[in-house]
Design a protein around this motif. Structure first.
Motif, short mmCIF file in Angstrom:
data_model
loop_
_atom_site.label_atom_id
_atom_site.label_comp_id
_atom_site.label_asym_id
_atom_site.label_seq_id
_atom_site.Cartn_x
_atom_site.Cartn_y
_atom_site.Cartn_z
N SER A 79 4.24 23.37 7.55
CA SER A 79 4.80 23.21 8.88
C SER A 79 3.76 23.56 9.94
CB SER A 79 6.03 24.11 9.05
OG SER A 79 6.42 24.19 10.40
N CYS A 195 13.70 27.37 1.66
CA CYS A 195 13.27 26.05 2.10
C CYS A 195 11.82 25.81 1.70
CB CYS A 195 13.42 25.90 3.61
SG CYS A 195 12.31 26.95 4.57
N LYS A 198 7.13 23.05 4.75
CA LYS A 198 7.15 22.08 5.85
C LYS A 198 8.42 22.19 6.69
CE LYS A 198 9.12 18.44 2.91
NZ LYS A 198 8.91 17.09 2.33
N ASP A 199 9.44 22.85 6.18
CA ASP A 199 10.72 22.94 6.88
C ASP A 199 10.93 24.28 7.58
OD1 ASP A 199 11.47 20.37 5.95
OD2 ASP A 199 12.07 21.23 4.02
N LYS A 201 11.20 26.98 10.27
CA LYS A 201 11.38 27.01 11.72
C LYS A 201 10.35 27.95 12.34
CE LYS A 201 16.39 26.41 11.10
NZ LYS A 201 17.72 27.04 11.29
#
Length: 773
Positions: A79, A195, A198-199, A201
């Motif tokens: 991410s 998660c 890439k996910d 937050k």
């Protein structure tokens, strides 16, 4: 005078510069300290965990050494929030320097070294921190750490020469240990927030990056508020660096730190028994008879067969990497793609838990207040004491005390002294006070189970449950343990009869039977069924009602040695099966896995398929290293298989398996219940056209069982687990199993006649019941 002073200062400065150049040159050449070879710098020795994937793409678990549970993730799968948080917090000028940030270093020397300001910020760049992680051992004191710093600077410069900025960030995030067995950003994201990287937050990424300063100090599991404070510092750094606005920063800082923490432990999670079984198979060594004790000769026999015939058995030992070394399951980052379906596995585990929880209540109630509990009253108190004493001597506590030199009296006293402990219950762990000896007896009360489900056409094992809870009961009753199979043996007897010219329509008189074994000793089986006493009944009726008299009379017309050979061809590997007339009632011990594999022959036109656990193995780069295909063998003729299909459907629709229907399974199916003497073992084997599943339930030992048939028979102990599982599977339309799917027979097939070779195409409707209307 002033000129001389200036000259001296310049000479002093030149000497310092020359000394620094000499020192750094010597470090770079490896003359001072340790400088890793170019090969190591170009290819750092990362240890990556092996991942185990389900058929539907879920990660079931990993194999790794302690503190090396690292799963590689590429830069493109990170991410931007993680990258931004890391740069803003640890190295804001990361894109501008070549390994050493002169500004940050000078600031750290002045403020921390000279002014002793502890909160002045560090001077290490991300690249320097990476070099520390890769090549610097833990320092024992400040001076040793100071000597490590120049070496790290040189390594950092070299790393910048060999790698791009993106690669350095990726290496850093893959290397860092986030505690709780979460090594690397991929495992950390899954462990703390459930998660993928890439996910993540912004606030989640900030939490993990905040741990980089001191993971123990800012462990969000133990110190939520402290970790939240550190997260907010990272968010503020992201604001200063321009990655988020002031409004975003304020709103994110106000959020509570909420985790979706999942402990990473091989004893927990999904398919624990399966993962442990698979680990043992992959890591198996070539069997050497001298390494096995006398009582392990059966295992030596099985391991020898698997070593020669099963490509998955000992795969890591048999296969070599390009450098000639063997594959390491714990460090080579392999990807193992299994046949397990995570949804079906979950349904199986839920079914086992739901029914055992209910059944355990009945068992506790039956044994309450009994001095011999959980053992049957059939054995003496002396025998109970001997069993418990033997179990005590097999415990880790006993072996540890014995190794420490404790006397038998000291050990006995320790085992009978109450202490605080946490014990397993079906409602979660419970803190209590009891003696270690009482805890042994307590755990003996719990009923065990084994369950396996597989596709009869390709052998893919869809679900695998080896017991009630791997953390507390680690013995695998799916593929490892064997127990007596009782009446689930009868389909093999009837299969042999069909192979010898019998048909489901052949009749026998339903009366007591007495036969003789090879030694001339009379043998007369008991029978729970007195229906239609004295009448002529069909073999179909005999199997449907699990009638011992009919089965024994049928066995008297067959050869027990042929039955033993047939069992082996069905995939049963127990060499200690005794070929006697009594074999027809299932006194032999067989595993759940062997039984499920054997029963695949009935819906699969007489062809047995061996359990298949893995479809392929890939290396860390996704290159396919091995693929696996199903192993099949014809064990009975197609005609015999169709005749067995007729009779095994009758077990469900007309006989002892009828409870399946009352529990909500409407699918076209066949099956067989099984109960051994004194209710020691409860079995149920069931199959639809596309799925074969089997279940065993019983005590840890044969003398631990229900005293009555109400809860002790296979239809009460094992069948409900099978039914609960099938209701869930058939109810999940995403799995592709159709409740309306039916068995199909060839046009004109008559189970009451000799049909010869049956090769015609199946009819669209089964019509199986029409023959007996």
């Amino acid at each position: 005078m002033i000129k001389n002073i200036i000259k001296i200062l310049w000479i002093f400065l030149a000497v310092i510069v020359l000394a620094c150049v000499t020192v750094f040159f010597s470090i770079a050449k490896g003359w001072i300290g340790y400088m890793p070879p170019v090969e190591d710098l170009e290819n750092p020795n990362y240890k990556f965990a092996t991942q185990v994937f389900s058929e539907d793409g879920k990660v079931l678990g990993t194999y790794s050494f302690s503190k090396e549970n690292r799963v590689y993730v590429g830069y493109n799968d990170l991410s931007p929030n993680v990258i931004n948080a890391l740069i803003a917090t640890e190295d804001v000028r990361f894109a501008e320097h070549s390994g050493i940030d002169a500004i940050a270093l000078f600031r750290a020397i002045v403020k921390r070294g000279l002014l002793f300001q502890k909160n002045a910020g560090g001077g290490s760049t991300i690249t320097q921190q990476l070099s520390k992680q890769l090549y610097s051992p833990s320092a024992d004191n400040v001076m040793e750490r100071l000597f490590q710093k120049p070496i790290e600077w040189v390594i950092a410069v070299k790393l910048e020469r060999y790698y791009t900025k993106e690669e350095i960030l990726t290496m850093y995030l893959n290397k860092f240990d986030f505690l709780n067995n979460a090594v690397g950003i991929k495992t950390a994201a899954n462990t703390y927030f459930g998660c993928e990287p890439k996910d993540l937050k912004i606030e989640e990424a900030a939490t993990l990056v905040g741990m980089c300063k001191n993971p123990a100090l800012y462990n969000p599991v133990r110190f939520n508020e402290r970790s939240r404070g550190r997260r907010n510092v990272v968010l503020d750094q992201m604001r200063k660096a321009g990655y988020i606005t002031a409004e975003e920063c304020d709103s994110l800082q106000a959020l509570p730190l909420t985790l979706k923490y999942t402990r990473v432990d091989h004893k927990e999670g999904m398919a624990t028994y399966f993962r442990e079984y698979l680990r043992g198979v992959l890591n198996a060594k070539k069997p050497v008879k001298g390494d096995y004790r006398g009582w392990q000769m059966q295992k030596f026999y099985e391991d020898s067969l698997d070593w020669e015939n099963n490509p998955l058995f000992g795969w890591c030992e048999k296969n070599m990497k390009k450098d000639g070394s063997k594959y390491n399951l714990y460090t080579d980052g392999l990807k193992i793609y299994t046949t397990i379906d995570s949804r079906m596995q979950q349904y199986a585990e839920e079914a086992v838990e739901e029914h055992l929880k209910e059944l355990q209540g009945y068992f506790f109630k039956e044994k309450k207040g009994r001095k011999k509990a959980p053992y049957s009253n059939r054995i003496t108190q002396e025998q109970v004491d001997e069993i418990l004493a033997r179990t005590m001597k097999q415990s880790d506590r006993y072996r540890t005390m014995k190794k420490a030199g404790a006397s038998d009296a000291q050990i006995e006293k320790a085992f009978n002294t109450p202490e605080e402990m946490s014990v397993f219950t079906w409602n979660g762990e419970k803190d209590t006070i009891m003696t270690p000896m009482d805890s042994i007896r307590y755990y003996k009360h719990f009923l065990r189970a084994g369950f396996m489900s597989m596709d009869p056409h390709n052998g893919h094992v869809k679900a695998y449950v080896g017991g009630p809870n791997y953390n507390y009961f680690q013995y695998d009753m799916a593929m490892v343990g064997r127990r007596q199979i009782g009446s689930t043996m009868k389909p093999y007897v009837y299969s042999l009869a069909m192979e010898n010219g019998f048909s489901p329509c052949d009749e026998m008189r339903h009366v007591e039977f007495q036969g003789f074994d090879e030694n001339g000793k009379p043998w007369a089986p008991r029978n729970a069924n007195n229906k239609r006493y004295g009448e002529m009944v069909t073999l179909k009726w005999g199997l449907a009602n699990s009638d011992n008299w009919i089965t024994a009379r049928l066995m008297s017309k067959l050869n027990p040695y042929e039955l033993k050979r047939l069992l082996h061809s069905f995939g049963v590997r127990n060499r200690e099966i005794v070929p006697s007339i009594a074999l027809c009632l299932g006194p032999c011990e067989i595993s759940v896995g062997e039984m499920v594999s054997a029963y695949t022959a009935f819906p699969n036109k007489g062809i047995r398929v061996a359990p298949m656990f893995v479809t392929r193995i890939e290396d860390s780069d996704g290159n396919v290293l091995a693929t696996f295909s199903p192993e099949m063998e014809e064990v009975i003729s197609v005609s015999s298989a169709y005749k067995m299909l007729v009779m095994l459907r009758a077990v469900i629709n007309e006989g002892t398996g009828g409870r399946v229907r009352r529990l909500g399974v409407k699918a076209d199916m066949g099956g067989k219940t099984g109960t051994t003497n004194y209710n020691a073992d409860g079995w149920f084997m069931g199959f639809t056209p596309s799925l074969v599943s089997g279940c065993w339930v019983g005590g840890e030992e044969r003398d631990i069982h229900f005293d009555t048939m109400l809860h002790g028979q296979g239809a009460s102990m094992a069948l409900p687990i099978w039914s609960k599982y099938m209701v869930k599977v058939l109810g999940d339309k995403t799995l592709g199993y159709d409740e309306n799917e039916t068995f199909q027979l060839p046009e004109g097939f008559d189970p009451c006649k000799d049909n010869g070779d049956v090769n015609s195409e199946p009819a669209s409707e089964t019509g199986l019941d029409d023959f007996f209307d």
